[in-house]
Motif scaffolding. Structure first.
Motif, PDB file in Angstrom:
ATOM      1  N   ASP A   7       0.780  -1.294   0.105  1.00 58.21           N
ATOM      2  CA  ASP A   7      -0.159  -0.087   0.034  1.00 58.21           C
ATOM      3  C   ASP A   7       0.748   1.364  -0.109  1.00 58.21           C
ATOM      4  OD1 ASP A   7      -2.297  -1.524  -0.092  1.00 58.21           O
ATOM      5  OD2 ASP A   7      -2.654  -1.508   2.138  1.00 58.21           O
ATOM      6  N   GLN A   8       1.821   1.171   0.719  1.00 60.17           N
ATOM      7  CA  GLN A   8       2.773   2.531   1.053  1.00 60.17           C
ATOM      8  C   GLN A   8       3.525   2.766  -0.243  1.00 60.17           C
ATOM      9  OE1 GLN A   8       2.594   0.040   3.242  1.00 60.17           O
ATOM     10  NE2 GLN A   8       1.781   1.196   5.066  1.00 60.17           N
ATOM     11  N   ILE A   9       3.890   1.750  -1.043  1.00 59.92           N
ATOM     12  CA  ILE A   9       4.666   1.754  -2.411  1.00 59.92           C
ATOM     13  C   ILE A   9       3.662   2.048  -3.382  1.00 59.92           C
ATOM     14  CG2 ILE A   9       5.741   0.346  -4.276  1.00 59.92           C
ATOM     15  CD1 ILE A   9       6.996  -1.451  -1.950  1.00 59.92           C
ATOM     16  N   ALA A  10       2.529   1.831  -3.319  1.00 66.41           N
ATOM     17  CA  ALA A  10       1.458   2.286  -4.433  1.00 66.41           C
ATOM     18  C   ALA A  10       1.203   3.482  -4.272  1.00 66.41           C
ATOM     19  CB  ALA A  10       0.340   1.377  -4.452  1.00 66.41           C
ATOM     20  N   HIS A  11       1.166   4.153  -3.002  1.00 66.92           N
ATOM     21  CA  HIS A  11       0.587   5.510  -2.615  1.00 66.92           C
ATOM     22  C   HIS A  11       1.806   6.384  -3.102  1.00 66.92           C
ATOM     23  CE1 HIS A  11      -0.923   8.874  -0.482  1.00 66.92           C
ATOM     24  NE2 HIS A  11      -0.114   9.012   0.025  1.00 66.92           N
ATOM     25  N   THR A  12       3.046   6.044  -2.792  1.00 63.49           N
ATOM     26  CA  THR A  12       4.397   6.595  -3.005  1.00 63.49           C
ATOM     27  C   THR A  12       4.305   6.857  -4.604  1.00 63.49           C
ATOM     28  OG1 THR A  12       5.411   5.899  -0.914  1.00 63.49           O
ATOM     29  CG2 THR A  12       7.018   7.039  -2.778  1.00 63.49           C
ATOM     30  N   ALA A  13       4.439   5.821  -5.306  1.00 66.47           N
ATOM     31  CA  ALA A  13       4.235   5.874  -6.591  1.00 66.47           C
ATOM     32  C   ALA A  13       3.361   6.809  -7.236  1.00 66.47           C
ATOM     33  CB  ALA A  13       4.330   4.339  -7.199  1.00 66.47           C
ATOM     34  N   CYS A  14       2.079   6.842  -6.902  1.00 70.86           N
ATOM     35  CA  CYS A  14       1.075   7.539  -7.437  1.00 70.86           C
ATOM     36  C   CYS A  14       1.601   9.087  -7.195  1.00 70.86           C
ATOM     37  CB  CYS A  14      -0.126   7.260  -6.740  1.00 70.86           C
ATOM     38  SG  CYS A  14      -0.937   5.628  -7.603  1.00 70.86           S
ATOM     39  N   ASP A  15       1.895   9.224  -6.204  1.00 73.05           N
ATOM     40  CA  ASP A  15       2.268  10.614  -5.761  1.00 73.05           C
ATOM     41  C   ASP A  15       3.438  11.308  -6.487  1.00 73.05           C
ATOM     42  OD1 ASP A  15       0.384  10.857  -3.769  1.00 73.05           O
ATOM     43  OD2 ASP A  15       1.793  10.443  -2.317  1.00 73.05           O
ATOM     44  N   TYR A  16       4.526  10.317  -6.882  1.00 74.62           N
ATOM     45  CA  TYR A  16       5.456  10.678  -7.636  1.00 74.62           C
ATOM     46  C   TYR A  16       5.167  10.941  -9.105  1.00 74.62           C
ATOM     47  CZ  TYR A  16       9.769  10.036 -10.340  1.00 74.62           C
ATOM     48  OH  TYR A  16      10.883  10.075 -11.174  1.00 74.62           O
ATOM     49  N   PHE A  17       4.506  10.090  -9.731  1.00 77.14           N
ATOM     50  CA  PHE A  17       3.729  10.449 -10.982  1.00 77.14           C
ATOM     51  C   PHE A  17       2.888  11.468 -11.157  1.00 77.14           C
ATOM     52  CE2 PHE A  17       5.682   6.153 -11.786  1.00 77.14           C
ATOM     53  CZ  PHE A  17       6.407   6.359 -12.671  1.00 77.14           C
ATOM     54  N   LYS A  18       2.099  11.660 -10.346  1.00 84.12           N
ATOM     55  CA  LYS A  18       1.095  12.931 -10.201  1.00 84.12           C
ATOM     56  C   LYS A  18       2.046  14.067 -10.154  1.00 84.12           C
ATOM     57  CE  LYS A  18      -2.382  12.028  -7.455  1.00 84.12           C
ATOM     58  NZ  LYS A  18      -3.207  11.943  -6.154  1.00 84.12           N
ATOM     59  N   GLU A  19       2.991  14.307  -9.298  1.00 83.01           N
ATOM     60  CA  GLU A  19       3.999  15.298  -9.191  1.00 83.01           C
ATOM     61  C   GLU A  19       4.433  15.676 -10.440  1.00 83.01           C
ATOM     62  OE1 GLU A  19       7.415  17.295  -6.738  1.00 83.01           O
ATOM     63  OE2 GLU A  19       6.401  15.478  -5.947  1.00 83.01           O
ATOM     64  N   MET A  20       5.013  14.442 -11.116  1.00 82.89           N
ATOM     65  CA  MET A  20       5.837  14.682 -12.391  1.00 82.89           C
ATOM     66  C   MET A  20       4.947  15.355 -13.522  1.00 82.89           C
ATOM     67  SD  MET A  20       7.556  11.489 -14.497  1.00 82.89           S
ATOM     68  CE  MET A  20       8.836  11.322 -13.678  1.00 82.89           C
ATOM     69  N   PHE A  21       3.591  14.667 -13.579  1.00 84.33           N
ATOM     70  CA  PHE A  21       2.659  15.137 -14.741  1.00 84.33           C
ATOM     71  C   PHE A  21       1.706  16.517 -14.527  1.00 84.33           C
ATOM     72  CE2 PHE A  21       3.623  10.666 -15.800  1.00 84.33           C
ATOM     73  CZ  PHE A  21       4.170  10.832 -17.050  1.00 84.33           C
ATOM     74  N   THR A  22       1.820  17.046 -13.159  1.00 83.14           N
ATOM     75  CA  THR A  22       1.013  18.191 -12.941  1.00 83.14           C
ATOM     76  C   THR A  22       1.149  19.357 -13.997  1.00 83.14           C
ATOM     77  OG1 THR A  22       1.181  17.683 -10.563  1.00 83.14           O
ATOM     78  CG2 THR A  22       0.799  19.953 -11.136  1.00 83.14           C
TER      79      THR A  22
END
Length: 351
Positions: free
Chosen positions: A335-350
């Motif tokens: 769960d933590q890995i999935a959440h961190t990955a989502c945050d990473y790509f969300k910030e990248m594509f903002t």
């Protein structure tokens, strides 16, 4: 801890709680071998705890005992200080390492069918603690498992901790049972494109309107197309492997009828069945080739390394045990890995 066992010369101390039931099978100068069962696991497993001698000839009795127990049809793991490395990259500083010292150990690993679990953390597990110019580091401690272990606990990990009060680093082995909830990914089979209705089916599905921003539209269309093609494949081909067996049975029965009643109608029927049988055999062959990527091996020596890596890791699946963030923080847990990955790509594509 509720139970404790020491080996014959006091070099190994094994402790476990009442959550584990254990049966010590052999206790020697360089090892303790036991069969164990954890209350949360239905499977029993073997564990070989090792503290090998420093001199090469003195380790041979230990290798003999590993080979003796290696043919057990049970998950087993061997962990500890083997006092020998398996390649030159497992040592740094000091005089160049002579790999002849490791050949016997490497051959034992191969003969026992063992796979090194790898590790996270520090690259070396032992240091001679001398001054900077004379300091030597080696990876003398490791954990290895057999194929049965990986079938039951493919998520097993090893972590090298920090040196504290010893010239060896502690090893933490984490055992995790297999997760049976596998995601079934969509695969486009090469044989589909030879079907006349394939492109028409794709076109009709893709042309259906989807509202939303362009990325959302693409996502929804791709998702819908995978479902459409899966249903289309079932209608057009059915289960290809089942169909092959069905046609084989039909051929057998028709040939039996021909023995007692050799009519033109039966001969024509057999030809038709044979034609369909060959068609599905070719489809089956096409799928198998695609799945195993046989064309990779036709190029010969260029793929030798890949081939050997495939054989050695034949049952080992790939998992993300941990990921490291930009600020060098290690994240673990699905769960933590999935959440961190989502945050990473969300910030990248903002942007």
């Amino acid at each position: 801890m509720d139970q404790v066992v020491s080996n014959s010369n006091g070099k190994i101390l094994l402790l476990w709680s009442n959550e584990i039931t254990g049966n010590i099978q052999e206790n020697g100068e360089q090892h303790i071998i036991g069969e164990f069962k954890h209350s949360d696991m239905p499977e029993r497993f073997m564990a070989y705890f090792i503290y090998a001698k420093c001199k090469e000839h003195m380790r041979r009795p230990l290798w003999d005992r590993l080979l003796h127990f290696a043919n057990r049809d049970i998950p087993w793991c061997t962990i500890g200080d083997f006092n020998v490395i398996t390649n030159t990259e497992e040592k740094t500083s000091g005089i160049p390492y002579n790999m002849n010292k490791s050949l016997e150990f490497i051959s034992v690993i191969e003969a026992c069918g063992l796979i090194d679990l790898g590790y996270t953390g520090l690259p070396f597990t032992w240091c001679n603690q001398r001054a900077a110019q004379a300091r030597v580091w080696k990876r003398l401690d490791r954990a290895m498992v057999n194929d049965k272990w990986l079938e039951v606990m493919p998520l097993t990990t090893i972590e090298h901790l920090s040196f504290v009060g010893s010239d060896h680093t502690p090893l933490t082995l984490e055992m995790v049972r297999k997760n049976d909830r596998h995601i079934k990914y969509f695969k486009l089979l090469h044989c589909w494109v030879d079907k006349d209705s394939f492109m028409e089916t794709v076109q009709k599905c893709w042309d259906r309107e989807v509202t939303g921003n362009p990325m959302w539209q693409l996502h929804q269309k791709m998702k819908r197309l995978t479902t459409t093609l899966s249903s289309w494949s079932k209608r057009e081909y059915g289960d290809i492997y089942v169909k092959v067996k069905e046609f084989e049975e039909m051929i057998r029965k028709t040939e039996e009828k021909l023995v007692s009643n050799n009519t033109e109608a039966l001969i024509q029927q057999l030809h038709l069945i044979n034609a369909n049988y060959i068609r599905y055999l070719k489809l089956e062959e096409s799928i198998l080739k695609q799945k195993t990527q046989l064309q990779w091996f036709k190029e010969g020596d260029a793929n030798t390394k890949y081939f050997h890596a495939l054989l050695r890791g034949r049952r080992r699946r790939l998992f993300l045990h941990k990921i490291c963030t930009d600020n060098d923080t290690w994240i673990q847990g699905d769960d933590q890995i999935a959440h961190t990955a989502c945050d990473y790509f969300k910030e990248m594509f903002t942007g």
